[in-house]
Design a protein around this motif. Structure first.
Motif, PDB file in Angstrom:
ATOM      1  N   VAL A   1      -5.780   3.093   6.687  1.00  0.00           N
ATOM      2  CA  VAL A   1      -5.178   1.760   6.647  1.00  0.00           C
ATOM      3  C   VAL A   1      -5.320   1.143   8.025  1.00  0.00           C
ATOM      4  O   VAL A   1      -4.981   1.778   9.032  1.00  0.00           O
ATOM      5  CB  VAL A   1      -3.689   1.831   6.260  1.00  0.00           C
ATOM      6  CG1 VAL A   1      -3.066   0.438   6.283  1.00  0.00           C
ATOM      7  CG2 VAL A   1      -3.514   2.466   4.887  1.00  0.00           C
TER       8      VAL A   1
ATOM      9  N   LEU B   1      -2.136   5.176  -2.446  1.00  0.00           N
ATOM     10  CA  LEU B   1      -2.884   5.788  -1.343  1.00  0.00           C
ATOM     11  C   LEU B   1      -3.071   7.283  -1.584  1.00  0.00           C
ATOM     12  O   LEU B   1      -2.217   7.945  -2.173  1.00  0.00           O
ATOM     13  CB  LEU B   1      -2.166   5.552  -0.010  1.00  0.00           C
ATOM     14  CG  LEU B   1      -2.135   4.102   0.466  1.00  0.00           C
ATOM     15  CD1 LEU B   1      -1.334   3.972   1.754  1.00  0.00           C
ATOM     16  CD2 LEU B   1      -3.554   3.555   0.676  1.00  0.00           C
ATOM     17  N   ASN B   2      -4.195   7.786  -1.102  1.00  0.00           N
ATOM     18  CA  ASN B   2      -4.569   9.187  -1.286  1.00  0.00           C
ATOM     19  C   ASN B   2      -4.893   9.836   0.048  1.00  0.00           C
ATOM     20  O   ASN B   2      -5.157   9.153   1.047  1.00  0.00           O
ATOM     21  CB  ASN B   2      -5.796   9.297  -2.209  1.00  0.00           C
ATOM     22  CG  ASN B   2      -5.537   8.734  -3.590  1.00  0.00           C
ATOM     23  OD1 ASN B   2      -4.683   9.228  -4.307  1.00  0.00           O
ATOM     24  ND2 ASN B   2      -6.280   7.694  -3.960  1.00  0.00           N
TER      25      ASN B   2
ATOM     26  N   HIS C   1       1.603   7.616  -2.775  1.00  0.00           N
ATOM     27  CA  HIS C   1       0.685   8.249  -3.711  1.00  0.00           C
ATOM     28  C   HIS C   1       1.188   8.004  -5.132  1.00  0.00           C
ATOM     29  O   HIS C   1       2.397   7.893  -5.361  1.00  0.00           O
ATOM     30  CB  HIS C   1       0.622   9.755  -3.407  1.00  0.00           C
ATOM     31  CG  HIS C   1      -0.362  10.519  -4.231  1.00  0.00           C
ATOM     32  ND1 HIS C   1      -0.068  10.971  -5.501  1.00  0.00           N
ATOM     33  CD2 HIS C   1      -1.621  10.948  -3.956  1.00  0.00           C
ATOM     34  CE1 HIS C   1      -1.108  11.628  -5.982  1.00  0.00           C
ATOM     35  NE2 HIS C   1      -2.065  11.639  -5.067  1.00  0.00           N
TER      36      HIS C   1
ATOM     37  N   SER D   1      -2.054  -1.060  -4.093  1.00  0.00           N
ATOM     38  CA  SER D   1      -2.968   0.065  -3.930  1.00  0.00           C
ATOM     39  C   SER D   1      -2.178   1.346  -3.706  1.00  0.00           C
ATOM     40  O   SER D   1      -1.387   1.432  -2.766  1.00  0.00           O
ATOM     41  CB  SER D   1      -3.911  -0.182  -2.738  1.00  0.00           C
ATOM     42  OG  SER D   1      -4.780   0.912  -2.549  1.00  0.00           O
TER      43      SER D   1
ATOM     44  N   SER E   1      -4.302   7.070   9.455  1.00  0.00           N
ATOM     45  CA  SER E   1      -4.834   8.025   8.486  1.00  0.00           C
ATOM     46  C   SER E   1      -3.721   8.475   7.552  1.00  0.00           C
ATOM     47  O   SER E   1      -2.593   8.716   7.986  1.00  0.00           O
ATOM     48  CB  SER E   1      -5.413   9.248   9.208  1.00  0.00           C
ATOM     49  OG  SER E   1      -6.487   8.884  10.041  1.00  0.00           O
TER      50      SER E   1
ATOM     51  N   ASP F   1      -7.348   8.447   3.026  1.00  0.00           N
ATOM     52  CA  ASP F   1      -7.467   6.991   3.130  1.00  0.00           C
ATOM     53  C   ASP F   1      -7.134   6.532   4.546  1.00  0.00           C
ATOM     54  O   ASP F   1      -6.377   7.184   5.274  1.00  0.00           O
ATOM     55  CB  ASP F   1      -6.527   6.297   2.142  1.00  0.00           C
ATOM     56  CG  ASP F   1      -7.008   6.369   0.702  1.00  0.00           C
ATOM     57  OD1 ASP F   1      -8.195   6.693   0.489  1.00  0.00           O
ATOM     58  OD2 ASP F   1      -6.191   6.122  -0.213  1.00  0.00           O
TER      59      ASP F   1
ATOM     60  N   TYR G   1       0.844  -1.187   0.000  1.00  0.00           N
ATOM     61  CA  TYR G   1       0.000   0.000   0.000  1.00  0.00           C
ATOM     62  C   TYR G   1       0.887   1.248   0.000  1.00  0.00           C
ATOM     63  O   TYR G   1       1.775   1.384   0.836  1.00  0.00           O
ATOM     64  CB  TYR G   1      -0.899   0.032   1.236  1.00  0.00           C
ATOM     65  CG  TYR G   1      -1.918  -1.075   1.276  1.00  0.00           C
ATOM     66  CD1 TYR G   1      -3.221  -0.859   0.841  1.00  0.00           C
ATOM     67  CD2 TYR G   1      -1.579  -2.335   1.769  1.00  0.00           C
ATOM     68  CE1 TYR G   1      -4.167  -1.877   0.880  1.00  0.00           C
ATOM     69  CE2 TYR G   1      -2.512  -3.360   1.814  1.00  0.00           C
ATOM     70  CZ  TYR G   1      -3.808  -3.120   1.373  1.00  0.00           C
ATOM     71  OH  TYR G   1      -4.721  -4.132   1.419  1.00  0.00           O
TER      72      TYR G   1
END
Length: 216
Positions: free
Chosen positions: A117, A111-112, A80, A109, A126, A115, A77
């Protein structure tokens, strides 16, 4: 939230294990190298690794990712997607800096901002997008325990370099002042290199965050 910092490679990059004490499910943040050492840490603590988390795409933070994934069969993960160019050039980065070569990969994935996790039953991280050191740099914030996995955004009394490709000093300062410092003075952070600090200390003593730069 339980965590353990493992400095890896000659760059002394702070790779961090984070785990839920209830389930022993764990994530590893920025596995930059020394993979055998990282595997031993996970197994000795009898943790179940469930994911790899990446703050950004520089080789000293990601070069061990493919080996970790192959050993534990876990998803990746982050960071960005704006750091995709760095992941695509991982092998070239490693050769350029005479670093143990890591295999290029694509995260499961990207991440933005905003998001979340999760790790086990008790940990929620966060995601904040904090460009500047790299365009796709993110940080992971645990609000319950007030701990941040900072990557190379902010260090004790210093900040991340911005002289690498697509680095931007103005963006970095804006990320720190507008996204990181508002979290609160009592938030501790694990930087990408060097000792931990807290945001209150950096607000007061970090020379790069003052309105006027000091005269040396």
């Amino acid at each position: 939230m339980m965590y353990h910092i493992v400095p890896v490679t000659n760059y002394m990059q702070n790779c961090t294990l984070i785990w839920c004490d209830e389930t022993k499910e764990a994530a590893i943040v920025d596995p930059g190298g020394d993979v055998e050492t990282l595997i031993a840490e996970i197994e000795e603590r009898q943790l179940t690794l469930t994911k790899v988390l990446l703050t950004h795409g520089h080789f000293d933070h990601i070069a061990g990712t493919s080996q970790i994934v192959e050993h534990f069969n876990v998803p990746v993960y982050g960071p960005h997607k704006d750091d995709n160019f760095l992941l695509e050039e991982l092998e070239q980065q490693c050769r350029m800096f005479n670093f143990p070569c890591g295999k290029s990969f694509t995260p499961d994935s990207w991440l933005n901002e905003g998001d979340i996790v999760t790790i086990g039953k008790t940990i929620s991280l966060s995601v904040l997008h904090c460009p500047g050191h790299t365009p796709g740099h993110i940080i992971f914030v645990n609000h319950q325990n007030k701990i941040i996995s900072m990557g190379d955004v902010l260090f004790k009394e210093s900040i991340g370099r911005t002289d690498f490709p697509r680095g931007n000093h103005g963006d970095l300062i804006a990320s720190i002042k507008n996204k990181v410092l508002p979290l609160g003075d009592d938030y501790l952070f694990i930087p990408g290199h060097g000792p931990m600090s807290n945001l209150g200390h950096e607000r007061q003593y970090n020379p790069f965050l003052q309105d006027e730069m000091p005269i040396w």
